[in-house]
Write an enzyme that holds these catalytic residues in place. Structure first.
Site, PDB file in Angstrom:
ATOM      1  N   GLY A 133      45.944  44.320  42.234  1.00  0.00           N
ATOM      2  CA  GLY A 133      47.340  44.490  42.624  1.00  0.00           C
ATOM      3  C   GLY A 133      48.159  45.032  41.475  1.00  0.00           C
ATOM      4  O   GLY A 133      47.633  45.260  40.388  1.00  0.00           O
ATOM      5  N   GLU A 142      46.801  50.515  44.455  1.00  0.00           N
ATOM      6  CA  GLU A 142      46.351  49.577  43.424  1.00  0.00           C
ATOM      7  C   GLU A 142      44.894  49.146  43.637  1.00  0.00           C
ATOM      8  O   GLU A 142      44.125  49.049  42.691  1.00  0.00           O
ATOM      9  CB  GLU A 142      47.271  48.341  43.386  1.00  0.00           C
ATOM     10  N   GLU A 189      42.024  49.992  40.881  1.00  0.00           N
ATOM     11  CA  GLU A 189      41.403  48.911  40.108  1.00  0.00           C
ATOM     12  C   GLU A 189      39.968  48.591  40.512  1.00  0.00           C
ATOM     13  O   GLU A 189      39.233  47.991  39.733  1.00  0.00           O
ATOM     14  CB  GLU A 189      42.262  47.637  40.203  1.00  0.00           C
ATOM     15  N   ASP A 247      58.622  30.909  38.833  1.00  0.00           N
ATOM     16  CA  ASP A 247      57.832  30.799  37.597  1.00  0.00           C
ATOM     17  C   ASP A 247      56.389  31.304  37.762  1.00  0.00           C
ATOM     18  O   ASP A 247      55.523  30.971  36.975  1.00  0.00           O
ATOM     19  CB  ASP A 247      57.800  29.336  37.151  1.00  0.00           C
ATOM     20  N   GLU A 303      36.684  45.133  34.928  1.00  0.00           N
ATOM     21  CA  GLU A 303      35.526  44.968  35.816  1.00  0.00           C
ATOM     22  C   GLU A 303      36.028  44.667  37.216  1.00  0.00           C
ATOM     23  O   GLU A 303      37.139  44.150  37.378  1.00  0.00           O
ATOM     24  CB  GLU A 303      34.684  43.749  35.401  1.00  0.00           C
ATOM     25  N   GLU A 339      34.338  42.798  40.823  1.00  0.00           N
ATOM     26  CA  GLU A 339      33.129  42.092  41.254  1.00  0.00           C
ATOM     27  C   GLU A 339      33.402  41.227  42.468  1.00  0.00           C
ATOM     28  O   GLU A 339      34.514  40.702  42.635  1.00  0.00           O
ATOM     29  CB  GLU A 339      32.661  41.202  40.081  1.00  0.00           C
TER      30      GLU A 339
END
Lengths: 226, 226
Positions: B43, B59, B63, B81, B112, B114
């Site tokens: 993301g 994204e 990625e 938070d 990476e 996976e």
């Protein structure tokens, strides 16, 4: 961090249900541009320091006077052209209340606040018509796999009140015998040793929603298929 | 307009299912701070000019190398938070694919990429553990009122493949006879005049998903209660 020109708002689709009547939605007349003077669902910008839930409850209270503690997240609307000013992404919430329990009191960005029958909506600002449609579909879908709406009934109610609520929410007739059988099979309704006294037809036993059992079934992952 | 210091991101929970195996989820090892070197769901920040769907697909592709056209919006996570840098609200999406159809290729912010069994997840960055939990619950809930997962089966499949998919998704045994009866009652499966040849047990008839009928039932508001 990345430079981003996106603002975040929250909006509230508040549905109202009164016994034996239709479903309505709470709208506000906008006091400010854009769409000044047009109807919209209550909502506004999130403050940097508040949670999304705090923001939607605050905006609803400010614009309509309605204070409710539970709104469920509906969907996030993010089309790039949904606000004429700049890019605004809105996280929409929805809830279901009994209108007679609340006094309306428009303020801040709202000139008026009013209930509208969902079948007779006025022109709406932004993409708020679509947001309401998504909320109606969610509500109708939800009642088929979750017992909701008990907060809208009296604490003790005849079974027919529950049936009427479902018929109204689903917007279609239901098989009353099957519905009763299924509803009772969940064990969520305690049948009381008391009769209703509405005067219409034969007095029927009253029921009470067993919320403790509801939450314990939910925790076990039980699926309520109505 | 209001001054707001909130950034908007999108995240993708991509589930993988391979016949007769468990459900896995696609993670990336972060190349940058915060949480550098830790696992996370793919993301990143939404560009001002792109839709949320474009952002999450971009994204995911950047990625992990995985390019899928349909991700469904899951939920928007907005706790103040949840990111140590500043206020970041994330719109999460989820999808379900066959891992063997995709080559993984980590790039940009990911070192990476996976697949991890959902029962053996590593420590995760941010609130990504919670996001995955919400996605798993949504997936399990969804299969009980919507026939999903057909895109994960071969075009023509023995009924037992569909059963296995549901058992895996639900994470519990199902009553095979009832399941078959209900599934067939929707009329969504065309039984073919062809036998499976997996070699295990008696050859069984093959089925094909009738997507045309599925979309026409959906349009009518039909509810699929599995």
């Amino acid at each position: 961090m990345i430079k981003q020109s996106i603002k975040l708002t929250v909006d509230a689709v508040v549905f109202g249900y009164e016994s034996d009547s239709k479903i309505s939605v709470l709208l506000v007349k906008r006091r400010i541009a854009p769409y000044k003077g047009e109807w919209a669902i209550p909502g506004g910008f999130v403050k940097t320091s508040e949670s999304l839930e705090e923001a939607v409850q605050r905006e609803l209270k400010e614009e309509t006077g309605v204070s409710i503690s539970y709104l469920e997240q509906l969907y996030t609307f993010g089309e790039s052209d949904r606000d004429p000013r700049e890019r605004v992404v809105s996280v929409a919430y929805y809830g279901l209340i009994k209108p007679q329990d609340f006094d309306l009191n428009a303020s801040t960005d709202a000139e008026e606040a009013e209930w509208f029958d969902i079948d007779e909506l006025p022109e709406l600002a932004f993409d708020h018509k679509r947001i309401i449609e998504v909320a109606i579909n969610r509500l109708k879908g939800k009642v088929t796999y979750e017992p909701i709406g008990f907060e809208l009934l009296d604490k003790e109610f005849p079974f027919s009140d529950l049936e009427n609520l479902y018929v109204t929410l689903l917007g279609r007739p239901i098989d009353r015998r099957n519905f009763r059988k299924k509803m009772l099979s969940f064990g969520l309704l305690d049948e009381l040793d008391k009769k209703s006294s509405t005067g219409r037809g034969r007095p029927a036993n009253l029921f009470r929603f067993n919320s403790e059992r509801y939450f314990s079934l939910k925790k076990e992952g039980f699926v309520f298929e109505i």
